[in-house]
Write a protein that holds these residues in place. Structure first.
Motif, PDB file in Angstrom:
ATOM      1  N   ALA A  52      25.755  60.108   9.218  1.00 14.08           N
ATOM      2  CA  ALA A  52      26.663  59.920   8.087  1.00 14.08           C
ATOM      3  C   ALA A  52      27.154  61.290   7.660  1.00 14.08           C
ATOM      4  O   ALA A  52      26.354  62.178   7.363  1.00 14.08           O
TER       5      ALA A  52
ATOM      6  N   PHE B  33      29.642  63.170   4.948  1.00 15.38           N
ATOM      7  CA  PHE B  33      30.451  63.055   3.743  1.00 15.38           C
ATOM      8  C   PHE B  33      31.461  64.194   3.686  1.00 15.38           C
ATOM      9  O   PHE B  33      31.108  65.358   3.715  1.00 15.38           O
ATOM     10  N   TYR B  34      32.719  63.818   3.642  1.00 13.01           N
ATOM     11  CA  TYR B  34      33.869  64.733   3.568  1.00 13.01           C
ATOM     12  C   TYR B  34      33.705  65.996   4.419  1.00 13.01           C
ATOM     13  O   TYR B  34      33.788  67.116   3.910  1.00 13.01           O
TER      14      TYR B  34
ATOM     15  N   THR C 117      29.242  57.200  10.588  1.00 12.87           N
ATOM     16  CA  THR C 117      30.061  56.795   9.450  1.00 12.87           C
ATOM     17  C   THR C 117      30.555  58.050   8.751  1.00 12.87           C
ATOM     18  O   THR C 117      29.777  58.956   8.458  1.00 12.87           O
TER      19      THR C 117
ATOM     20  N   PHE D 240      32.679  59.515   5.419  1.00 13.10           N
ATOM     21  CA  PHE D 240      33.098  59.189   4.057  1.00 13.10           C
ATOM     22  C   PHE D 240      34.092  60.240   3.568  1.00 13.10           C
ATOM     23  O   PHE D 240      33.810  61.446   3.621  1.00 13.10           O
TER      24      PHE D 240
ATOM     25  N   ARG E  23      42.148  62.412   9.173  1.00 14.10           N
ATOM     26  CA  ARG E  23      41.354  61.176   9.257  1.00 14.10           C
ATOM     27  C   ARG E  23      41.846  60.290  10.394  1.00 14.10           C
ATOM     28  O   ARG E  23      41.045  59.690  11.120  1.00 14.10           O
TER      29      ARG E  23
ATOM     30  N   VAL F 188      35.236  55.511   5.982  1.00 10.59           N
ATOM     31  CA  VAL F 188      35.360  54.952   4.638  1.00 10.59           C
ATOM     32  C   VAL F 188      36.181  55.923   3.798  1.00 10.59           C
ATOM     33  O   VAL F 188      35.827  57.100   3.667  1.00 10.59           O
TER      34      VAL F 188
ATOM     35  N   TYR G  32      37.847  56.451   0.011  1.00 10.80           N
ATOM     36  CA  TYR G  32      37.975  56.045  -1.389  1.00 10.80           C
ATOM     37  C   TYR G  32      39.254  56.684  -1.927  1.00 10.80           C
ATOM     38  O   TYR G  32      39.311  57.897  -2.155  1.00 10.80           O
TER      39      TYR G  32
ATOM     40  N   LEU H 103      30.117  62.824  -4.363  1.00 12.99           N
ATOM     41  CA  LEU H 103      28.802  62.176  -4.315  1.00 12.99           C
ATOM     42  C   LEU H 103      27.791  62.732  -5.310  1.00 12.99           C
ATOM     43  O   LEU H 103      26.951  61.995  -5.811  1.00 12.99           O
TER      44      LEU H 103
ATOM     45  N   SER I 279      28.720  54.443  -1.961  1.00 10.47           N
ATOM     46  CA  SER I 279      28.406  55.227  -0.760  1.00 10.47           C
ATOM     47  C   SER I 279      26.922  55.194  -0.453  1.00 10.47           C
ATOM     48  O   SER I 279      26.514  55.062   0.709  1.00 10.47           O
TER      49      SER I 279
ATOM     50  N   ARG J 205      26.040  51.955   1.217  1.00  7.29           N
ATOM     51  CA  ARG J 205      26.416  51.962   2.631  1.00  7.29           C
ATOM     52  C   ARG J 205      25.464  52.827   3.447  1.00  7.29           C
ATOM     53  O   ARG J 205      25.100  52.489   4.582  1.00  7.29           O
TER      54      ARG J 205
END
Length: 254
Positions: free
Chosen positions: A155, A157-158, A187, A189, A202, A219, A221, A229, A244, A247
Motif C-alpha cells: 500500500a 499513500f501518495y 493499492t 492512495f 495516476r 484509490v 479521493y 492520512l 483509507s 481499506r
C-alpha cells in the motif's frame, strides 16, 4: 540500542494492546535502527514494513506504525536515512528542504537492502506474510521494493516521482518502468487535489499496472490534498483517512 519493549493501549483504534520497541538491524556492514510494534497477544500475524516520509522517524510515522500493529500485524519501520542522518526526526514544514536533501541520498540498492533486512526480521519474528506500507517518499520506496522483493501486498499513500526521474530513486529510468517486477497486490492512495501527483501520473500508473496484469487498485479521493492520512496537520482529512485505514486493514487481511 535494544530498548525495553513498551506496552501501549490504543483507545479508539483497537481494543488490543501493542508492544513497541527500538531495535537494531544489520544491513551489510552497517547497523540500522528501526521502530517495531506488534500485538501484545501471541498469534499468527502478517508482517509489515513501513516506509516513512521525508521527515524521517517522525512521531506521526511512529503513530501510524502503532496503528498498523493494532490492526493485527507485526510492523517494522526502518530508518531509511541511517547512513547519513541516523534516527533523524525532522520538524514538519520547517525541515522540508532538509528532508528532500536526505531523500536524494537514497539509492535503489540501499533501500532494497534496508527493506530486505526488515523482511528477514519479520520472518524471524514469525510473521505469516510479508507486506509493505509507505507514505509519500516512503510510498515510492514501497512501490520500488515491490518490484524487487517478494512482497505479498503493498500500500503506497501518495507516492511521488514514480513517473519521472527527479530523484535518485527514480533513476536511471523512472520507477514506473520497473512495474513488471511486481508479483503481489498493490493499492495506491491519492488525493485528487495533490499538486505533486496529477491525474496524468495516476493514469500512467494505472496503464502500467493493467498492462502487466498486476492485481491492483488506485484509490483517488477527489477533494483530498497530499498527506491526508496523518492527524495533527492542516491537510489531514479525518473521513478520508478512516476510509483509507479500512481499506488498508482489508488489504492486509488478504
Amino acid at each position: 540500542m535494544l530498548n525495553r519493549p513498551l506496552v501501549i493501549y490504543l483507545g479508539g483504534m483497537s481494543d488490543a494492546a501493542i508492544v513497541t520497541e527500538w531495535i537494531d538491524l544489520k544491513v551489510g556492514n552497517a547497523v540500522m535502527a528501526a521502530y517495531a510494534a506488534r500485538p501484545a497477544e501471541p498469534g499468527d500475524y502478517p508482517g509489515v514494513v513501513v516506509g516513512h516520509e521525508i521527515y524521517g522517524l517522525h512521531a506521526t510515522a511512529r503513530a501510524a506504525t502503532d496503528r498498523l500493529a493494532s490492526l493485527g500485524a507485526i510492523v517494522i519501520m526502518p530508518d531509511l536515512f541511517h547512513r547519513v542522518a541516523p534516527r533523524a526526526e525532522l520538524e514538519l514544514h520547517t525541515d522540508r528542504e532538509r528532508g528532500l536533501a536526505l531523500l536524494r541520498t537514497l539509492s535503489r540498492p540501499e533501500v532494497v537492502d534496508d527493506v530486505s533486512a526488515c523482511l528477514d526480521e519479520l520472518r524471524r519474528r514469525g510473521a505469516v506474510s510479508a507486506n509493505m506500507v509507505g507514505f509519500s517518499a516512503g510510498g515510492h520506496v514501497a512501490y520500488y521494493a515491490a518490484t524487487q522483493l517478494p512482497i505479498a501486498a503493498t500500500a503506497a499513500f501518495y507516492p511521488g516521482w514514480l513517473t519521472n526521474p527527479d530523484i535518485p530513486l527514480s533513476t536511471p529510468e523512472p520507477t514506473i518502468e520497473a512495474t513488471p517486477g511486481i508479483t503481489g497486490r498493490i493499492t495506491l492512495f491519492f488525493g485528487g487535489q495533490d499538486p505533486l501527483i496529477d491525474a496524468e501520473a495516476r493514469d500512467e500508473l494505472e496503464a502500467a499496472l493493467s498492462a502487466n496484469d498486476i492485481q491492483h487498485e488506485i484509490v483517488v479521493y477527489d477533494d483530498a490534498p497530499h498527506g491526508f492520512l496523518f492527524p495533527g496537520r492542516d491537510w489531514y482529512r479525518p473521513e478520508v483517512a478512516e476510509e483509507s485505514w479500512s481499506r488498508l486493514a482489508d488489504l492486509l487481511r488478504g
